[in-house]
Scaffold this motif. Structure first.
Motif, PDB file in Angstrom:
ATOM      1  N   TRP A   1       0.814  -1.212   0.000  1.00 48.30           N
ATOM      2  CA  TRP A   1       0.000   0.000   0.000  1.00 48.30           C
ATOM      3  C   TRP A   1       0.853   1.271   0.000  1.00 48.30           C
ATOM      4  CZ3 TRP A   1      -4.598  -1.577  -1.150  1.00 48.30           C
ATOM      5  CH2 TRP A   1      -5.050  -2.822  -0.678  1.00 48.30           C
ATOM      6  N   SER A   2       2.160   1.099   0.156  1.00 46.29           N
ATOM      7  CA  SER A   2       3.087   2.239   0.224  1.00 46.29           C
ATOM      8  C   SER A   2       2.703   3.217   1.331  1.00 46.29           C
ATOM      9  CB  SER A   2       3.135   2.984  -1.125  1.00 46.29           C
ATOM     10  OG  SER A   2       3.616   2.127  -2.128  1.00 46.29           O
ATOM     11  N   GLN A   3       2.221   2.667   2.442  1.00 45.39           N
ATOM     12  CA  GLN A   3       1.893   3.492   3.596  1.00 45.39           C
ATOM     13  C   GLN A   3       1.812   2.619   4.847  1.00 45.39           C
ATOM     14  OE1 GLN A   3      -1.987   5.165   2.650  1.00 45.39           O
ATOM     15  NE2 GLN A   3      -2.996   3.633   3.905  1.00 45.39           N
ATOM     16  N   TYR A   4       1.676   3.276   6.010  1.00 42.37           N
ATOM     17  CA  TYR A   4       1.574   2.544   7.272  1.00 42.37           C
ATOM     18  C   TYR A   4       0.163   1.999   7.466  1.00 42.37           C
ATOM     19  CZ  TYR A   4       6.104   4.294   8.863  1.00 42.37           C
ATOM     20  OH  TYR A   4       7.443   4.563   8.992  1.00 42.37           O
ATOM     21  N   ILE A   5       0.067   0.796   8.048  1.00 41.27           N
ATOM     22  CA  ILE A   5      -1.219   0.226   8.436  1.00 41.27           C
ATOM     23  C   ILE A   5      -1.092  -0.270   9.876  1.00 41.27           C
ATOM     24  CG2 ILE A   5      -1.735  -0.498   6.071  1.00 41.27           C
ATOM     25  CD1 ILE A   5      -1.141  -3.375   6.950  1.00 41.27           C
ATOM     26  N   ASP A   6      -2.229  -0.454  10.551  1.00 40.02           N
ATOM     27  CA  ASP A   6      -2.208  -0.910  11.940  1.00 40.02           C
ATOM     28  C   ASP A   6      -1.529  -2.267  12.060  1.00 40.02           C
ATOM     29  OD1 ASP A   6      -3.614   1.369  12.454  1.00 40.02           O
ATOM     30  OD2 ASP A   6      -5.541   0.386  12.768  1.00 40.02           O
ATOM     31  N   LEU A   7      -0.749  -2.434  13.098  1.00 40.39           N
ATOM     32  CA  LEU A   7      -0.045  -3.688  13.322  1.00 40.39           C
ATOM     33  C   LEU A   7      -1.061  -4.818  13.491  1.00 40.39           C
ATOM     34  CD1 LEU A   7       3.018  -4.389  13.760  1.00 40.39           C
ATOM     35  CD2 LEU A   7       2.454  -4.576  16.186  1.00 40.39           C
ATOM     36  N   PRO A   8      -0.977  -5.884  12.690  1.00 38.09           N
ATOM     37  CA  PRO A   8      -1.947  -6.982  12.796  1.00 38.09           C
ATOM     38  C   PRO A   8      -1.882  -7.665  14.164  1.00 38.09           C
ATOM     39  CG  PRO A   8      -0.689  -7.123  10.748  1.00 38.09           C
ATOM     40  CD  PRO A   8      -0.009  -6.097  11.595  1.00 38.09           C
TER      41      PRO A   8
END
Length: 255
Positions: free
Chosen positions: A76-83
């Motif tokens: 996604w070329s961005q930060y996402i919430d840590l699974p």
């Protein structure tokens, strides 16, 4: 135990990592405008990541706020919430993001959540500080009020607002104010009880602080806010205190 999906790789979103293996894994820890490379043990999870953030940025993290840990996903070329259940197994980049958004309080003050902070008001500074006698006079009002409500103002654990006055505006007052708002506190600076050796330094310090969201106010406004209204049982005493207007010194035209 069954096989666990691998952590994020180029072109893939992060997934729960396999805990097997040993050694350490390089991780870039990001917080605010900072980014510091470090490492964690292979298989480290959420708790270890938080501990590492605290060891790197502990003096800058407001522990009264809530945070979320995010990981950079190449897909996604961005930060996402840590699974949930994520374990570190390969090089990655994580960041700590504040969850709690500071709400505007509109400058309201209550005795139970307000403390007074007098900076460096020393007699030896009288010859150097402009209108020193005037700010001493106003400061005495504030100190009298603080003793008057000492039982309420002593409730430090619930403090939300800090009233600052003293010297010098562009040094101790400014540095203290910026540190306090950095900790999530609301700051009120009493303009008629604050001065410097130079009126130019004082003026630009107050302008700068006001632009950061710090409230520049007056002693009378502070006292009346804390009493709230005429229904307060001590309103008459406070009214008598402010009947004599604060000195209208040269500070007035220099704010």
């Amino acid at each position: 135990a069954g096989e666990v999906p691998a952590p994020p790789r180029a072109g893939a979103a992060p997934k729960m990592a396999e805990a097997a293996g040993g050694g350490s894994v390089p991780v870039l820890f990001c917080f605010s405008v900072f980014a510091r490379p470090s490492s964690v043990p292979h298989g480290a999870g959420y708790e270890l990541l938080i501990q590492k953030f605290l060891s790197l940025y502990g003096d800058q993290i407001d522990m009264h706020r809530k945070f979320v840990v995010q990981i950079f996903a190449e897909e996604w070329s961005q930060y996402i919430d840590l699974p949930k259940g994520f374990l570190v197994s390969e090089r990655c980049k994580v960041r700590l993001v504040p969850l709690q958004i500071q709400m505007t309080t509109l400058g309201n003050l209550t005795p139970a959540s307000t403390v007074f902070f007098c900076c460096d008001m020393q007699e030896r500074f009288r010859p150097a500080i402009k209108y020193f006698g005037d700010i001493i006079s106003v400061g005495q009002r504030l100190v009298w009020f603080l003793l008057f409500f000492s039982s309420a103002l002593a409730e430090i654990p619930g403090v939300r607002s800090v009233v600052l006055f003293g010297v010098e505006t562009h040094v101790c007052i400014q540095q203290t104010a910026l540190e306090l708002i950095g900790r999530g506190l609301e700051v009120h600076i009493v303009a008629d009880a604050t001065s410097s050796r130079s009126m130019m330094d004082r003026m630009f310090a107050l302008e700068r602080l006001a632009r950061t969201g710090i409230i520049v106010t007056t002693s009378e406004a502070i006292l009346l806010q804390l009493v709230a209204d005429k229904e307060h049982p001590k309103f008459k005493e406070i009214q008598n205190l402010i009947k004599a207007s604060a000195p209208e010194s040269g500070l007035l035209s220099k704010v």
